[in-house]
Design a protein around this motif. Structure first.
Motif, PDB file in Angstrom:
ATOM      1  N   SER A 230       2.469 -42.978  24.961  1.00  0.00           N
ATOM      2  CA  SER A 230       1.988 -41.676  25.425  1.00  0.00           C
ATOM      3  C   SER A 230       3.183 -40.732  25.454  1.00  0.00           C
ATOM      4  O   SER A 230       4.144 -40.954  26.184  1.00  0.00           O
ATOM      5  N   LEU A 231       3.104 -39.667  24.668  1.00  0.00           N
ATOM      6  CA  LEU A 231       4.223 -38.755  24.491  1.00  0.00           C
ATOM      7  C   LEU A 231       4.101 -37.560  25.440  1.00  0.00           C
ATOM      8  O   LEU A 231       3.007 -37.030  25.664  1.00  0.00           O
ATOM      9  N   THR A 232       5.233 -37.153  26.037  1.00  0.00           N
ATOM     10  CA  THR A 232       5.215 -35.942  26.853  1.00  0.00           C
ATOM     11  C   THR A 232       4.965 -34.731  25.966  1.00  0.00           C
ATOM     12  O   THR A 232       5.196 -34.769  24.754  1.00  0.00           O
ATOM     13  N   ARG A 233       4.500 -33.645  26.571  1.00  0.00           N
ATOM     14  CA  ARG A 233       4.130 -32.478  25.784  1.00  0.00           C
ATOM     15  C   ARG A 233       5.318 -31.855  25.059  1.00  0.00           C
ATOM     16  O   ARG A 233       5.185 -31.339  23.949  1.00  0.00           O
ATOM     17  N   ASP A 234       6.505 -31.936  25.661  1.00  0.00           N
ATOM     18  CA  ASP A 234       7.690 -31.379  24.992  1.00  0.00           C
ATOM     19  C   ASP A 234       8.290 -32.329  23.963  1.00  0.00           C
ATOM     20  O   ASP A 234       9.236 -31.975  23.253  1.00  0.00           O
ATOM     21  N   GLY A 235       7.751 -33.549  23.887  1.00  0.00           N
ATOM     22  CA  GLY A 235       8.197 -34.506  22.888  1.00  0.00           C
ATOM     23  C   GLY A 235       9.506 -35.200  23.184  1.00  0.00           C
ATOM     24  O   GLY A 235       9.978 -36.008  22.382  1.00  0.00           O
ATOM     25  N   ARG A 236      10.098 -34.939  24.343  1.00  0.00           N
ATOM     26  CA  ARG A 236      11.409 -35.504  24.633  1.00  0.00           C
ATOM     27  C   ARG A 236      11.353 -36.930  25.186  1.00  0.00           C
ATOM     28  O   ARG A 236      12.341 -37.660  25.082  1.00  0.00           O
ATOM     29  N   SER A 237      10.237 -37.299  25.785  1.00  0.00           N
ATOM     30  CA  SER A 237      10.119 -38.629  26.397  1.00  0.00           C
ATOM     31  C   SER A 237       8.813 -39.265  25.968  1.00  0.00           C
ATOM     32  O   SER A 237       7.852 -38.583  25.591  1.00  0.00           O
ATOM     33  N   VAL A 238       8.774 -40.580  26.026  1.00  0.00           N
ATOM     34  CA  VAL A 238       7.571 -41.313  25.666  1.00  0.00           C
ATOM     35  C   VAL A 238       7.354 -42.442  26.674  1.00  0.00           C
ATOM     36  O   VAL A 238       8.296 -43.137  27.069  1.00  0.00           O
ATOM     37  N   ARG A 248       7.504 -48.211  30.767  1.00  0.00           N
ATOM     38  CA  ARG A 248       8.836 -47.621  30.677  1.00  0.00           C
ATOM     39  C   ARG A 248       8.732 -46.198  30.161  1.00  0.00           C
ATOM     40  O   ARG A 248       7.999 -45.923  29.205  1.00  0.00           O
ATOM     41  N   LEU A 249       9.503 -45.298  30.777  1.00  0.00           N
ATOM     42  CA  LEU A 249       9.631 -43.934  30.295  1.00  0.00           C
ATOM     43  C   LEU A 249      10.957 -43.835  29.560  1.00  0.00           C
ATOM     44  O   LEU A 249      12.025 -43.996  30.151  1.00  0.00           O
ATOM     45  N   LEU A 250      10.881 -43.568  28.259  1.00  0.00           N
ATOM     46  CA  LEU A 250      12.063 -43.607  27.402  1.00  0.00           C
ATOM     47  C   LEU A 250      12.476 -42.201  26.989  1.00  0.00           C
ATOM     48  O   LEU A 250      11.646 -41.378  26.595  1.00  0.00           O
ATOM     49  N   ASP A 251      13.773 -41.927  27.093  1.00  0.00           N
ATOM     50  CA  ASP A 251      14.339 -40.685  26.567  1.00  0.00           C
ATOM     51  C   ASP A 251      14.471 -40.847  25.051  1.00  0.00           C
ATOM     52  O   ASP A 251      15.208 -41.707  24.577  1.00  0.00           O
ATOM     53  N   ARG A 252      13.785 -40.021  24.299  1.00  0.00           N
ATOM     54  CA  ARG A 252      13.743 -40.212  22.862  1.00  0.00           C
ATOM     55  C   ARG A 252      15.051 -39.810  22.167  1.00  0.00           C
ATOM     56  O   ARG A 252      15.332 -40.280  21.063  1.00  0.00           O
TER      57      ARG A 252
END
Length: 396
Positions: A230-238, A248-252
């Motif tokens: 599931s991707l955040t709206r700004d695309g920076r984290s998934v 897990r919340l990952l910094d892309r």
């Protein structure tokens, strides 16, 4: 914003477990469901005038919500259309941005592009070895300008990109691009612009930039498969779900794990997972305008009932109800555990399932698929699972 734990509708009609749910694009409230009975159904979750029942009342107990759904009547949503072309169970659904089309995939190794209004298929991809698809297709997503492309992945480990404007159909259609880096089944796909994020049971998340040809691989777990993205709206984290009972919340940008979400209960000097995801593909997502991390529950053991602050009247472990878990995105703190009822009163005992040993199987609502309105920014979410009933939740 509090977690929307009030059941506002139930979507009935499936003759088997529901494996896929999705909202119409944008702020729309219509819901598509895909079932093991090989049918796709389109619902308006708003009950017809004069038919709405009384929504279930709930009580708050700290950060755990226990809802007594079985003692109240939940309104039934309206079935608008049924789509039936698949030969096996439906495993994935995605809506186009214009809501005029949607795409589906399933156990028949075929991807269908549908016209919403006419209930006819516009294109068919895969469907046999001639097209190279040799296993069930677990996930599909639109891509490209005007949603002109469809990306698919499944059991055969290959990601395929299909052109919806091509004249080919079924086994005669060829993908315009393929990616074969995964070493196990593809379980989830997310598309953002020129990037395709792919989750696999091999414990990796791979990101393909089709514009530059670059591949980035994030190793999530060496032993547990990745089953949800599931991707955040700004695309920076998934947000990544894996078969080790952890999210897990990952910094892309740098691959750093920003936060881990799990649920544990202390037993003496050890901790035992309460929320559990070890064997099944259970979906997780970001909701509440990215305030919450939300996940289903595979309910593999009766010990899971210990998380409830008010056990059901029946014996522990015998309730067929499922659950949805929610954590605060920033703190990782568990904020809600919401009961998902098997169905309307009496539905849990209306039929029996007999195992190979001749004994009646214990019925459990494994809540495996979730969708949140407006890509996580709306007010409602829905959940489906083994009961075949989809429950829609909203704010109080």
């Amino acid at each position: 914003m509090s977690f929307p734990d009030r059941p506002i509708a139930q979507l009935l009609g499936s003759n088997g477990p529901v494996h896929a749910v999705t909202y119409s694009a944008g702020s729309g409230t219509y819901i598509l469901t895909g079932s093991s009975d090989r049918s796709i159904r389109l619902y308006n979750p708003q009950p017809a005038i004069g038919t709405a029942g009384t929504a279930a009342k709930t009580k708050d107990h700290g950060f755990v919500t226990k809802a007594g759904h079985s003692r109240a009547t939940i309104p039934q949503g309206r079935l608008i259309q049924t789509y039936a072309e698949h030969g096996y169970e439906i495993l994935s659904l995605a809506c186009a941005a214009d809501n005029a089309r949607f795409v589906s995939s399933g156990g028949d190794r075929t991807i269908f592009l549908w016209d919403v209004t006419t209930a006819q298929t516009l294109r068919r991809f895969g469907g046999g070895h001639a097209a190279g698809v040799s296993g069930r297709v677990n996930c599909v997503s639109f891509a490209g300008e005007g949603d002109s492309l469809v990306v698919s992945g499944g059991f055969d480990t290959i990601v395929r990109v299909w052109d919806t404007r091509s004249g080919g159909q079924g086994a005669g259609a060829k993908p315009i691009q393929t990616f074969s880096d995964a070493r196990d089944a593809i379980t989830a796909i997310v598309v953002r612009g020129p990037e395709i994020l792919v989750a696999s049971v091999d414990g990796r998340v791979r990101t393909y930039d089709v514009r530059t040809g670059r591949l980035t691989t994030d190793v999530i777990s060496g032993t547990a498969g990745v089953t949800s993205l599931s991707l955040t709206r700004d695309g920076r984290s998934v947000l990544i779900g894996a078969l080790d009972s952890r999210l897990r919340l990952l910094d892309r940008e740098n691959g750093t794990c920003l936060r881990t979400y799990s649920s544990q209960e202390r037993e003496g000097d050890t901790k035992r997972p309460v929320w559990r995801n070890e064997e099944l593909r259970v979906q997780s997502l970001l909701g509440g305008r990215e305030r919450f991390v939300v996940a289903g529950d595979e309910m593999m053991g009766s010990s899971n009932t210990k998380a409830d602050t008010e056990p059901p009247a029946s014996s522990q472990g015998s309730t067929p109800d499922g659950r949805v878990w929610a954590w605060d995105l920033l703190t990782g703190r568990e904020v809600a555990t919401v009961t998902v009822p098997w169905g309307p009163p009496g539905a849990a005992t209306s039929s029996r399932s007999i195992g190979r040993d001749g004994r009646e199987k214990e019925r459990r609502n494994v809540t495996s698929c979730l969708a949140w309105q407006d890509g996580g920014w709306g007010d409602h979410f829905c959940v489906g699972g083994t009961s075949g009933v989809v429950t829609v939740f909203g704010p109080r």
